[in-house]
Design a protein around this motif. Structure first.
Motif, PDB file in Angstrom:
ATOM      1  N   UNK A   1       0.827  -1.208   0.000  1.00  0.00           N
ATOM      2  CA  UNK A   1       0.000   0.000   0.000  1.00  0.00           C
ATOM      3  C   UNK A   1       0.858   1.253   0.000  1.00  0.00           C
ATOM      4  N   UNK A   2       1.872   1.284   0.845  1.00  0.00           N
ATOM      5  CA  UNK A   2       2.702   2.488   0.988  1.00  0.00           C
ATOM      6  C   UNK A   2       3.595   2.721  -0.217  1.00  0.00           C
ATOM      7  N   UNK A   3       3.794   1.703  -1.029  1.00  0.00           N
ATOM      8  CA  UNK A   3       4.594   1.863  -2.236  1.00  0.00           C
ATOM      9  C   UNK A   3       3.796   2.214  -3.470  1.00  0.00           C
ATOM     10  N   UNK A   4       2.487   2.403  -3.305  1.00  0.00           N
ATOM     11  CA  UNK A   4       1.623   2.660  -4.454  1.00  0.00           C
ATOM     12  C   UNK A   4       1.523   4.149  -4.762  1.00  0.00           C
ATOM     13  N   UNK A   5       1.070   4.450  -5.977  1.00  0.00           N
ATOM     14  CA  UNK A   5       0.832   5.841  -6.358  1.00  0.00           C
ATOM     15  C   UNK A   5      -0.264   6.455  -5.497  1.00  0.00           C
ATOM     16  N   UNK A   6      -1.261   5.632  -5.138  1.00  0.00           N
ATOM     17  CA  UNK A   6      -2.351   6.128  -4.286  1.00  0.00           C
ATOM     18  C   UNK A   6      -1.824   6.668  -2.976  1.00  0.00           C
ATOM     19  N   UNK A   7      -0.800   6.018  -2.440  1.00  0.00           N
ATOM     20  CA  UNK A   7      -0.233   6.487  -1.169  1.00  0.00           C
ATOM     21  C   UNK A   7       0.378   7.874  -1.332  1.00  0.00           C
ATOM     22  N   UNK A   8       1.049   8.086  -2.444  1.00  0.00           N
ATOM     23  CA  UNK A   8       1.700   9.388  -2.664  1.00  0.00           C
ATOM     24  C   UNK A   8       0.696  10.497  -2.930  1.00  0.00           C
TER      25      UNK A   8
END
Length: 367
Positions: A267-274
């Motif tokens: 999750x934290x490595x996804x574009x959504x996280x950024x």
């Protein structure tokens, strides 16, 4: 085992369907809120348990921890209902969804799982046994869609989209951990029901940047620390998932810790996280002892609070800085839903109404 046919022709809700695209831009607050629900343990059984839960213990130290977080009540199902509707719907059981399914309470009666004496009032016991398990009340789904925000429920080991059965083979999946199938205006609306999906879709949605605003994720009963009957665990070739004869279920805790050690970085490595996100990892209840609680939990005989006892709650914000730890303020699933409503400017639902600002979990939802 297939459940009752809840997707009935001619019974679709007239509410607006969810947007099939990725996410909308909220007027305020994070772009995405992920809620992952684990199972059946006390905070002190998980956080600090470096033998069984080293990864979770690291998360709690590095990010935000609410030490006084509680289940709303017992057993599991009413807690999941509370998380999306702001109400337990008056039940104290884990029964399957269905317009003709009613069940007597499983908890707070003399000699039940956690209760040596009768704690439910006569009215609570009688009324809860009559409640059909297909509810007509509003949920956060109604609120999100009214603001053109998107949502999805990801259910690990669920056999297929909008599956309405109570369990699959060996009970890795159970409906009691999928609150969406208990609400009439979700499961009887085909466009909404299509958003209740097997958790295998999460990886695809993360990689394709199709992540909705609200993500609700229920791991299967081995990965959420619930555990299985030993025969079912053996049939799945996951013997450590089986219930121990006594004592703490070290194997189930280890499986849940390993699961989160893969999921959280994904999750934290996804574009959504950024794009701006908050991840809430909460346990539904502590079913090992007691019925402590807070924050609009049901009240039984002689004013006894029928809470779900102290359970872990860890929060990670993509915009956070220093870790936040709250040792004293009491929170529960109603507090969490009320906070989500607050940060997104949504109206309150049922028992999420009436919280003061200092009683919300806003500190864990960094702007």
């Amino acid at each position: 085992v297939m459940g009752l046919p809840l997707l009935l022709a001619g019974c679709a809700s007239t509410s607006s369907p969810t947007t099939p695209a990725a996410y909308a831009h909220p007027k305020q607050g994070p772009a995405h809120i992920f809620v992952v629900v684990m199972e059946n343990h006390a905070t002190d059984q998980i956080v600090g348990n470096t033998a069984d839960a080293p990864y979770i213990t690291q998360l709690a130290a590095k990010y935000d921890l609410a030490k006084q977080y509680y289940g709303v009540t017992h057993p599991s199902l009413p807690n999941y209902l509370a998380l999306i509707s702001g109400d337990t719907q008056g039940i104290f059981d884990d029964c399957a969804p269905g317009a003709f399914i009613t069940c007597p309470p499983e908890e707070f009666q003399a000699n039940s799982d956690l209760t040596p004496t009768q704690l439910l009032t006569a009215d609570q016991e009688a009324n809860s046994a009559k409640v059909p398990h297909l509810f007509s009340t509003q949920t956060i789904v109604d609120q999100l869609e009214a603001q053109h925000l998107t949502w999805k429920g990801y259910m690990e080991s669920m056999p297929g989209v909008a599956y309405t059965g109570d369990a699959n083979a060996h009970q890795l999946y159970r409906a009691k951990h999928n609150p969406f199938v208990y609400f009439q205006n979700i499961i009887q609306n085909p466009k909404r029901a299509a958003n209740i999906v097997p958790a295998t879709q999460l990886a695809n949605d993360l990689s394709a940047d199709r992540v909705p605003n609200f993500v609700f994720l229920a791991p299967n009963q081995c990965n959420d620390m619930h555990g299985l009957a030993p025969a079912n665990a053996a049939a799945e070739n996951i013997p450590t998932c089986g219930y121990p004869a006594s004592g703490l279920d070290h194997g189930a805790i280890q499986l849940g810790d390993k699961y989160l050690s893969t999921l959280v970085p994904q999750i934290m490595g996804s574009k959504a996280w950024s794009e701006g996100s908050v991840l809430a990892i909460v346990w539904d209840e502590d079913d090992y002892k007691g019925y402590a609680g807070c924050c609009h939990s049901p009240v039984g005989v002689n004013g006894t609070l029928l809470g779900g006892s102290n359970a872990p709650a860890i929060f990670i914000s993509s915009k956070g800085s220093a870790p936040v730890s709250d040792d004293t303020t009491k929170f529960n699933h109603y507090s969490l839903l009320a906070t989500i409503e607050k940060v997104w400017g949504l109206p309150c639902l049922a028992n999420t109404c009436g919280f003061k600002d200092e009683e919300l979990m806003s500190k864990f939802f960094a702007a």
